[in-house]
Design an enzyme around this catalytic site. Structure first.
Site, mmCIF file in Angstrom:
data_model
loop_
_atom_site.group_PDB
_atom_site.id
_atom_site.type_symbol
_atom_site.label_atom_id
_atom_site.label_comp_id
_atom_site.label_asym_id
_atom_site.label_seq_id
_atom_site.Cartn_x
_atom_site.Cartn_y
_atom_site.Cartn_z
ATOM 1 C CD GLU A 95 -2.721 -0.909 1.867
ATOM 2 O OE1 GLU A 95 -2.873 0.020 3.212
ATOM 3 O OE2 GLU A 95 -3.662 -2.176 2.350
ATOM 4 C CD GLU A 155 -4.223 -5.601 3.208
ATOM 5 O OE1 GLU A 155 -3.856 -5.858 3.185
ATOM 6 O OE2 GLU A 155 -5.245 -4.905 4.757
#
Length: 718
Positions: free
Chosen positions: A189, A272
């Protein structure tokens, strides 16, 4: 004589009768209406994209930490529920965090290389977990991803050659553990660096990991735009992984990708998703596993995290497949998310293909629910997964099978997601024999169904013992090897606390904070010093004690009443006894914004470096007392936190050691005499009083006097 009046009368009578009948017609209620019906054409000769599996993530912050410390029977049961085919979640993929000694949500994962060149392939517990998963399911596929990195890397720059070298060393450790890593990502991320990914691909090839696929960028779909514009970058990336394509939290009702991503010709993954409660999040997971393919052509799903094996005072303490937060009692809870996941994983395998003609929204309306169908590599078996999370009425689905697929008996499994009774989850409901390849199934609202020609499914029957508290006193001299390199029950929040040979002339094994420099961080908490804690959050009055060795000038700390931690370690309700090698000490209070308040402070004799000292922190009611080498140096009263866990820490990234950790219960309040005079007089300074019983009609109070070395009863008034 005319017949007209009689005809008119008859006609009028008929009209009146008709009107009366119409007025008495009962309008059907929704429950009486004809159920919605969906025709599902399962065509074996019309395959779609290749299915890459449904799995989960261990990491992104210590979420699996406590599992290794469970008693062997319960530990094996939990692992079976996670990985054993035909038993529980039957996970098909497992993503591991590449540890970086830094907090990555609810804890820190230790690295294999705290300092440059000193590689230890046994650090942490991810190797152990992957080995356990492989032992139960040899076909499980492993992935890996970094959240942070050790501080020596790249002068603090993750997108450096140092990081690639570190990852290659980690891959070498995986090989030492006989683990094959099929998929490898970059920085969780945190965007992407195109050149870095190209170098990573080259490094994998040069090190012999030619079968390992590169996943980018474990963030959003922006990476697909960059790949479309840059052929070299596109060639370096094998899989496009996006996080939370259905949105972060919420219902996960829509799960789109982008047109650009779909046109790349690369597998698209929800690399995810989840972050939902093990029970309450089951409906969202059920939607997103199906809808990721229907809306965004995503062929893999990773739930974060794999299990909530972490302490209850952490922010995401109930997220995952199941909950396991009492290693001392062996208690655990298998979440509803386990069973909605099993509706896909127990009936499919990676490598199967979606059948696009047999996927969509029931009745053409996503409010009725969704369905997907996958075809086996044997060309005959198939499984259809249906979810009716948002439906409000019963409906039917009629299946027609063709294209070489089996027209034999199908088995129907169901989970009532609206039920809190685990007996209603993952139930073999019925078998249906198709008539000329055709059959109909009634679908109830709030269910997940799997219709399959496969066999071998099952629901585990192991049950956990009851919950129980961890009793005091508790002690750990770090001489008994734990299941991992972390001591039993300790959970690191930053840094890496690892058992090593003792320093300072002491023999045996001690606990050392191993991260010598501030890591490349993933979280952004304002206070990031290393600390670790353990134990039962219900503990209230106790003394936590440990021997400490200052390897270098700095400050160590004992933590007491560690209570709620803020999201991503952005604060902690706790008391801290801090002691410096200079002899300076303080008792501090922190809160969930990492605001520190000094409650008491002072200076004792210089402690210096290279020698051992015993530090003790007593929390008794509202009294907090500090002792160094057996001498009480100060006390203070504060009522902010009444209970919580003990812990250890260092005030900066320094490699200090601890030994002989102990937690002893508080002194029971003595029972005063019912009659008679007070037998001892008070001397010295009384720092706290507590309400006691009465004698001769006067209230009694217990006082800590002489710096806490004597405890005597005194009469107050009367």
């Amino acid at each position: 004589m005319s017949r007209a009046p009689a005809c008119r009368t008859a006609l009028l009578t008929a009209l009146l009768l008709l009107l009366s009948a119409l007025m008495n017609v009962v309008t059907p209620t929704p429950a009486q209406a004809t159920p919605a019906s969906t025709a599902i054409a399962i065509k074996g000769n019309n395959p779609g994209l290749t299915f890459d599996g449904v799995g989960a993530i261990s990491g992104g912050g210590g979420n699996s930490r406590l599992l290794a410390d469970y008693p062997a029977p319960q530990r094996a049961q939990i692992l079976d529920y996670l990985f054993k085919p035909g038993y529980g979640a039957s996970l098909q993929t497992l993503k591991l965090e590449i540890g970086g000694d830094t907090n990555s949500t609810d804890g820190a994962e230790p690295s294999i290389e705290h300092t440059r060149g000193a590689i230890d392939c046994d650090n942490g517990y991810q190797w152990w977990l992957a080995e356990q998963a492989k032992a139960r399911n040899p076909k499980i596929k492993l992935a890996a991803l970094s959240w942070g990195a050790p501080g020596w890397i790249g002068g603090g720059d993750f997108w450096s050659q140092d990081t690639i070298d570190y990852i290659m060393a980690w891959m070498g450790c995986a090989a030492q553990h006989d683990l094959t890593v099929e998929y490898l990502g970059g920085w969780n991320e945190r965007g992407f660096d195109k050149t870095w990914y190209q170098k990573l691909k080259s490094a994998l090839v040069s090190h012999g990991y030619t079968a390992t696929k590169v996943v980018a960028a474990d963030s959003d779909w922006e990476v697909a735009d960059a790949m479309a514009e840059d052929p070299e970058f596109k060639a370096a990336v094998d899989v496009v992984g996006a996080h939370y394509p259905c949105g972060y939290l919420g219902a996960y009702a829509k799960c789109p990708s982008t047109t650009t991503a779909q046109r790349l010709g690369k597998p698209l993954w929800a690399s995810e998703n989840g972050s939902q409660d093990a029970n309450e999040g089951a409906a969202a997971v059920a939607r997103s596993v199906n809808r990721g393919y229907l809306d965004g052509k995503m062929t893999a799903y990773f739930n974060w995290p794999v299990i909530a094996a972490l302490y209850p005072n952490l922010h995401f303490s109930t997220d995952g497949m199941s909950i396991a937060n009492q290693p001392w009692s062996g208690n655990y809870s298998i979440g509803k998310t386990t069973w909605v996941t099993a509706h896909t994983t127990q009936f499919t395998r990676p490598g199967w293909k979606y059948i696009d003609s047999a996927g969509g929204y029931l009745g053409g309306d996503r409010g009725n629910g969704s369905y997907v169908t996958l075809k086996s590599t044997n060309g005959r078996d198939y499984s259809t997964v249906v979810e009716t999370m948002d439906a409000t009425a019963e409906q039917t689905a009629t299946f027609t099978v063709s294209g070489g697929l089996s027209k034999g008996k199908v088995h129907v499994w169901a989970t009532n997601v609206n039920s809190a009774d685990s007996a209603d989850w993952f139930v073999h409901q019925q078998d249906i024999t198709p008539a000329s390849g055709r059959y109909t199934l009634t679908l109830r609202p709030g269910y997940v169904y799997t219709v399959t020609t496969t066999t071998g499914q099952g629901k585990g029957t192991a049950t956990p013992p009851a919950r129980a508290g961890l009793t005091l006193p508790y002690a750990d001299d770090f001489q008994t090897p734990a299941a991992t390199t972390s001591p039993k029950y300790f959970s690191d929040m930053n840094g890496a606390f690892q058992t090593v040979p003792c320093g300072g002339g002491r023999t045996g094994t001690c606990l050392r904070q191993m991260a010598a420099t501030t890591p490349i961080r993933w979280t952004d908490e304002p206070y990031s010093a290393p600390y670790t804690f353990m134990g039962d959050g219900s503990w209230g009055d106790y003394t936590v004690s440990a021997d400490a060795l200052f390897e270098e000038s700095g400050t160590v700390e004992l933590l007491g009443r560690v209570n709620q931690q803020a999201k991503n370690n952005n604060g902690l309700n706790a008391y801290h006894l801090r002691v410096s090698d200079t002899g300076a000490w303080s008792i501090d209070k922190s809160d969930t914004a990492w605001k520190f308040t000094t409650l008491a402070s002072g200076t004792t004799a210089k402690l210096g470096t290279g020698s051992w000292h015993t530090i003790a922190f007593t929390l008794e009611g509202t009294t907090l007392s500090a002792a160094i080498d057996g001498k009480v140096v100060g006390s203070v009263t504060d009522s902010s936190y009444a209970n919580g866990q003990p812990g250890l820490g260092v005030a900066d990234y320094q490699t200090d050691q601890f030994d002989n950790f102990s937690v002893t219960p508080g002194t029971p309040t003595p029972t005063p005499p019912n009659t008679g005079p007070i037998t001892s007089a008070l001397s010295g300074k009384c720092v706290e009083v507590k309400d006691g019983s009465r004698t001769n009609g006067a209230p009694m109070r217990l006082a800590d006097c002489d710096g806490g070395t004597s405890r005597q009863w005194r009469r107050v008034g009367g």
